[in-house]
Enzyme design. Structure first.
Site, PDB file in Angstrom:
ATOM      1  N   LYS A  50      38.730  48.625  52.600  1.00 21.53           N
ATOM      2  CA  LYS A  50      38.182  48.434  51.160  1.00 21.53           C
ATOM      3  C   LYS A  50      38.432  47.244  50.410  1.00 21.53           C
ATOM      4  CE  LYS A  50      41.018  48.542  48.063  1.00 21.53           C
ATOM      5  NZ  LYS A  50      42.110  49.112  46.556  1.00 21.53           N
ATOM      6  N   GLN A  95      51.340  44.514  41.218  1.00 21.71           N
ATOM      7  CA  GLN A  95      51.472  42.530  41.437  1.00 21.71           C
ATOM      8  C   GLN A  95      52.881  42.858  42.548  1.00 21.71           C
ATOM      9  OE1 GLN A  95      50.651  40.739  37.883  1.00 21.71           O
ATOM     10  NE2 GLN A  95      50.264  42.654  37.068  1.00 21.71           N
TER      11      GLN A  95
HETATM   12  C1  R5P Z   1      45.316  50.121  45.260  1.00 25.41           C
HETATM   13  O1  R5P Z   1      46.135  49.272  46.013  1.00 25.41           O
HETATM   14  C2  R5P Z   1      45.966  51.087  44.923  1.00 25.41           C
HETATM   15  O2  R5P Z   1      46.316  52.025  45.712  1.00 25.41           O
HETATM   16  C3  R5P Z   1      44.793  52.579  44.253  1.00 25.41           C
HETATM   17  O3  R5P Z   1      44.083  52.376  45.243  1.00 25.41           O
HETATM   18  C4  R5P Z   1      44.001  51.086  43.284  1.00 25.41           C
HETATM   19  O4  R5P Z   1      45.426  50.411  42.092  1.00 25.41           O
HETATM   20  C5  R5P Z   1      43.145  52.273  42.341  1.00 25.41           C
HETATM   21  O5  R5P Z   1      42.601  51.459  41.301  1.00 25.41           O
HETATM   22  P1  R5P Z   1      41.610  51.828  41.088  1.00 25.41           P
HETATM   23  O6  R5P Z   1      41.710  53.144  40.077  1.00 25.41           O
HETATM   24  O7  R5P Z   1      41.214  50.500  39.546  1.00 25.41           O
HETATM   25  O8  R5P Z   1      40.310  50.970  42.147  1.00 25.41           O
END
Ligand code: R5P
Length: 313
Positions: free
Chosen positions: A191, A96
């Site tokens: 993404k 955040q």
């Molecule tokens: C996002 O910007 C981070 O770099 C990670 O890709 C993300 O926080 C990974 O979270 P999750 O495993 O819940 O997709």
């Protein structure tokens, strides 16, 4: 010169012990207890007056880990430590980092303020979610990278026709820098997050077919980003897929998701967060030596950036 001491909170004592070992020091004794309602009590068990004190504490969940770090800093300040460095291998609440919608908090800045207000003079941390978080601090911050450890591990892998994939736009710079070091092309995965903790792959930019792909990310939390990204790359024709993800947050059933995904060959993580899982695919590479060396160099007022130049050959 003031005496160097390293103490550990309770969030990652194994890593703290390894850091102290690599710096050829013993951890200084500190007692940490909880009252029956959960409140944390801290006492340094030897003199820290005039000491150059390094407090090792990752701040992964529960939030008590952060509170414990603040109390350790406060106790050290009140005990007249000369300089207090918070060594935070995993800096939580970093995601955040901006107001991306109305009426939300910027927790990365809040935590920076809390650490500074508690009495930290410096911060040592590793692979922040975004490097700009350094600017949230008005005290010196040394931002370390796990990349020397991961690049060495990747060089021991049998990989051919390699590309490095960034799972979102935020990691492009990091992925490009890995690409340079292991002589690999760059792939960018577009993404989207339709909801908290949900990831969707929209597009893949770059050539994937026939390549061994290394996915680079700062952390794996629910595993959605990593697994979806690996599966989309596999569907686009990738061969072997390896992840290098610094912080093993691993919430919910993330480990099961990784184990079950046939797209994933293996994942390298570090020990910034304690590792208590049983997985054939997830391999831990310790960053204790890097952190230990950074502590020694900070104490001796030596360059930290040259530490990375020396290790990344
Ligand atoms: C996002 O910007 C981070 O770099 C990670 O890709 C993300 O926080 C990974 O979270 P999750 O495993 O819940 O997709």
């Amino acid at each position: 010169m003031s005496e160097l001491k390293i103490v550990s909170g309770r969030s990652n004592p194994d890593l703290a012990k390894k850091i102290a070992d690599s710096a050829q020091l013993s951890l200084s004794p500190v007692t940490i207890r909880n009252f029956s309602d959960g409140e944390i009590w801290v006492k340094y068990e030897e003199n820290v007056r005039g000491v150059d004190l390094f407090i090792v504490q990752s701040t992964h969940a529960p939030s008590e880990n952060l509170m414990e770090l603040l109390i350790l800093i406060d106790a050290a300040k009140r005990a007249s430590a000369k300089r207090i460095t918070a060594v935070v291998p995993y800096f939580a609440y970093a995601r955040q980092d901006r107001k991306d919608q109305p009426r939300v908090s910027i927790t990365a800045k809040l935590v920076a303020n809390l650490l500074t207000e508690a009495g930290a003079d410096r911060i040592i941390t590793m692979d922040l979610h975004t490097p700009q978080i350094q600017g949230f601090f008005d005290i010196p911050l040394d931002h370390l990278y796990a990349s020397p450890v991961f690049v060495a591990a990747l060089r021991n892998e049998e990989l051919s026709n390699v590309a490095v994939a960034s799972p979102d736009v935020g990691s492009i710079k990091t992925a490009r820098s890995y690409g340079k070091r292991i002589n690999a092309d760059l792939i960018v995965v577009d993404k989207r997050r339709p909801a908290h903790n949900v990831a969707e792959v929209m597009n893949i930019i770059g050539e994937v077919a026939g390549k061994d792909v290394v996915i680079v990310d700062d952390l794996i939390d629910t595993g959605s980003t990593f697994v979806k990204c690996a599966e989309a790359l596999k569907a686009a024709g990738a061969k072997k897929i390896i992840g290098v993800c610094t912080h093993p947050v691993f919430s919910g059933n993330s480990i099961e998701k990784i184990e079950c995904s046939t797209a994933i060959h293996k994942v390298f993580v570090t020990d910034t967060i304690p590792c208590h899982w049983d997985s054939s695919k997830i391999i831990v590479h310790s960053v204790a030596e890097l952190l230990g060396e950074a502590i020694l160099r900070t104490h001796n007022s030596e360059s930290i950036s040259s530490l990375f130049e020396e290790i990344i050959r």
